[in-house]
Design an enzyme around this catalytic site. Sequence first.
Site, PDB file in Angstrom:
ATOM      1  N   ASP A   7       1.666 -74.612  71.519  1.00 27.19           N
ATOM      2  CA  ASP A   7       3.052 -74.212  71.762  1.00 27.19           C
ATOM      3  C   ASP A   7       3.202 -72.794  71.194  1.00 27.19           C
ATOM      4  O   ASP A   7       2.203 -72.144  70.845  1.00 27.19           O
ATOM      5  CB  ASP A   7       4.048 -75.222  71.167  1.00 27.19           C
ATOM      6  CG  ASP A   7       4.089 -75.195  69.644  1.00 27.19           C
ATOM      7  OD1 ASP A   7       3.277 -74.474  69.021  1.00 27.19           O
ATOM      8  OD2 ASP A   7       4.949 -75.900  69.067  1.00 27.19           O
ATOM      9  N   HIS A   8       4.450 -72.329  71.086  1.00 30.21           N
ATOM     10  CA  HIS A   8       4.683 -70.977  70.567  1.00 30.21           C
ATOM     11  C   HIS A   8       4.195 -70.824  69.131  1.00 30.21           C
ATOM     12  O   HIS A   8       3.696 -69.769  68.753  1.00 30.21           O
ATOM     13  CB  HIS A   8       6.173 -70.627  70.677  1.00 30.21           C
ATOM     14  CG  HIS A   8       7.068 -71.652  70.040  1.00 30.21           C
ATOM     15  ND1 HIS A   8       7.239 -72.913  70.591  1.00 30.21           N
ATOM     16  CD2 HIS A   8       7.823 -71.627  68.912  1.00 30.21           C
ATOM     17  CE1 HIS A   8       8.079 -73.609  69.818  1.00 30.21           C
ATOM     18  NE2 HIS A   8       8.435 -72.850  68.797  1.00 30.21           N
ATOM     19  N   CYS A  64      -0.239 -75.979  67.072  1.00 27.46           N
ATOM     20  CA  CYS A  64       1.212 -75.801  67.007  1.00 27.46           C
ATOM     21  C   CYS A  64       1.512 -75.219  65.630  1.00 27.46           C
ATOM     22  O   CYS A  64       0.598 -74.713  64.975  1.00 27.46           O
ATOM     23  CB  CYS A  64       1.962 -77.109  67.297  1.00 27.46           C
ATOM     24  SG  CYS A  64       1.703 -78.440  66.126  1.00 27.46           S
ATOM     25  N   THR A  66       2.356 -76.623  62.730  1.00 24.81           N
ATOM     26  CA  THR A  66       1.698 -77.375  61.654  1.00 24.81           C
ATOM     27  C   THR A  66       0.438 -78.099  62.095  1.00 24.81           C
ATOM     28  O   THR A  66      -0.326 -78.554  61.240  1.00 24.81           O
ATOM     29  CB  THR A  66       2.658 -78.449  61.110  1.00 24.81           C
ATOM     30  OG1 THR A  66       3.010 -79.318  62.213  1.00 24.81           O
ATOM     31  CG2 THR A  66       3.921 -77.835  60.521  1.00 24.81           C
ATOM     32  N   HIS A  97     -17.705 -89.113  61.108  1.00 23.55           N
ATOM     33  CA  HIS A  97     -17.277 -90.500  60.901  1.00 23.55           C
ATOM     34  C   HIS A  97     -16.282 -91.014  61.939  1.00 23.55           C
ATOM     35  O   HIS A  97     -16.247 -92.215  62.194  1.00 23.55           O
ATOM     36  CB  HIS A  97     -16.662 -90.661  59.510  1.00 23.55           C
ATOM     37  CG  HIS A  97     -17.681 -90.619  58.407  1.00 23.55           C
ATOM     38  ND1 HIS A  97     -17.386 -90.969  57.113  1.00 23.55           N
ATOM     39  CD2 HIS A  97     -19.004 -90.277  58.416  1.00 23.55           C
ATOM     40  CE1 HIS A  97     -18.487 -90.832  56.354  1.00 23.55           C
ATOM     41  NE2 HIS A  97     -19.474 -90.406  57.129  1.00 23.55           N
ATOM     42  N   HIS A 132     -20.124 -96.358  61.579  1.00 22.50           N
ATOM     43  CA  HIS A 132     -18.916 -95.631  61.981  1.00 22.50           C
ATOM     44  C   HIS A 132     -18.548 -95.935  63.428  1.00 22.50           C
ATOM     45  O   HIS A 132     -17.373 -95.904  63.791  1.00 22.50           O
ATOM     46  CB  HIS A 132     -19.116 -94.128  61.769  1.00 22.50           C
ATOM     47  CG  HIS A 132     -19.437 -93.809  60.351  1.00 22.50           C
ATOM     48  ND1 HIS A 132     -18.545 -94.015  59.329  1.00 22.50           N
ATOM     49  CD2 HIS A 132     -20.582 -93.362  59.771  1.00 22.50           C
ATOM     50  CE1 HIS A 132     -19.106 -93.692  58.177  1.00 22.50           C
ATOM     51  NE2 HIS A 132     -20.344 -93.293  58.426  1.00 22.50           N
TER      52      HIS A 132
END
Length: 144
Positions: A7-8, A64, A66, A97, A132
Amino acid sequence: MIALGSDHGGYALKEEIKKHLTERGVPFTDFGTDSEASCDYPVYAALVTKAVSSGEAEKGILCCGTGIGMSMAANKVKGIRCACCGDCFSAEMTRRHNDANVLALGGRVTGPGLALKIVDLFLDTLFEGGRHQRRVDMVMAMET
Ligand code: RB5
């Protein structure tokens, strides 16, 4: 092929990743966005995860502000194991994993130098399988 989206809030980092992949000779497709104009991250999470889940792309990278919104959206899609990473150890271990097939990064959290190291670990580290694989299978069974 690696599917890229942002996104921006992640646009500038996505552009850095494109330059880096070009230098490395890694093929990619950019699913947008194409500017810093405000937009909705789920749109790009949907495009990138569709490419990964269909097999069109081997892996995806979503940026994005975060990395969190992108990872939440991506993990709603069947077949997707998205890890939001802000450090090298997590990037390596989520490949070894968790067999993560999508990486989410926060353009407002992680600087480009570290982010590109995380990208390299995500692209270059192999899944270990073994015990795993059983655990990944258990996670994927939660989709049904
Ligand atoms: C956009 O302002 C921001 O909310 C978005 O980039 C992301 O950080 C959401 O998780």
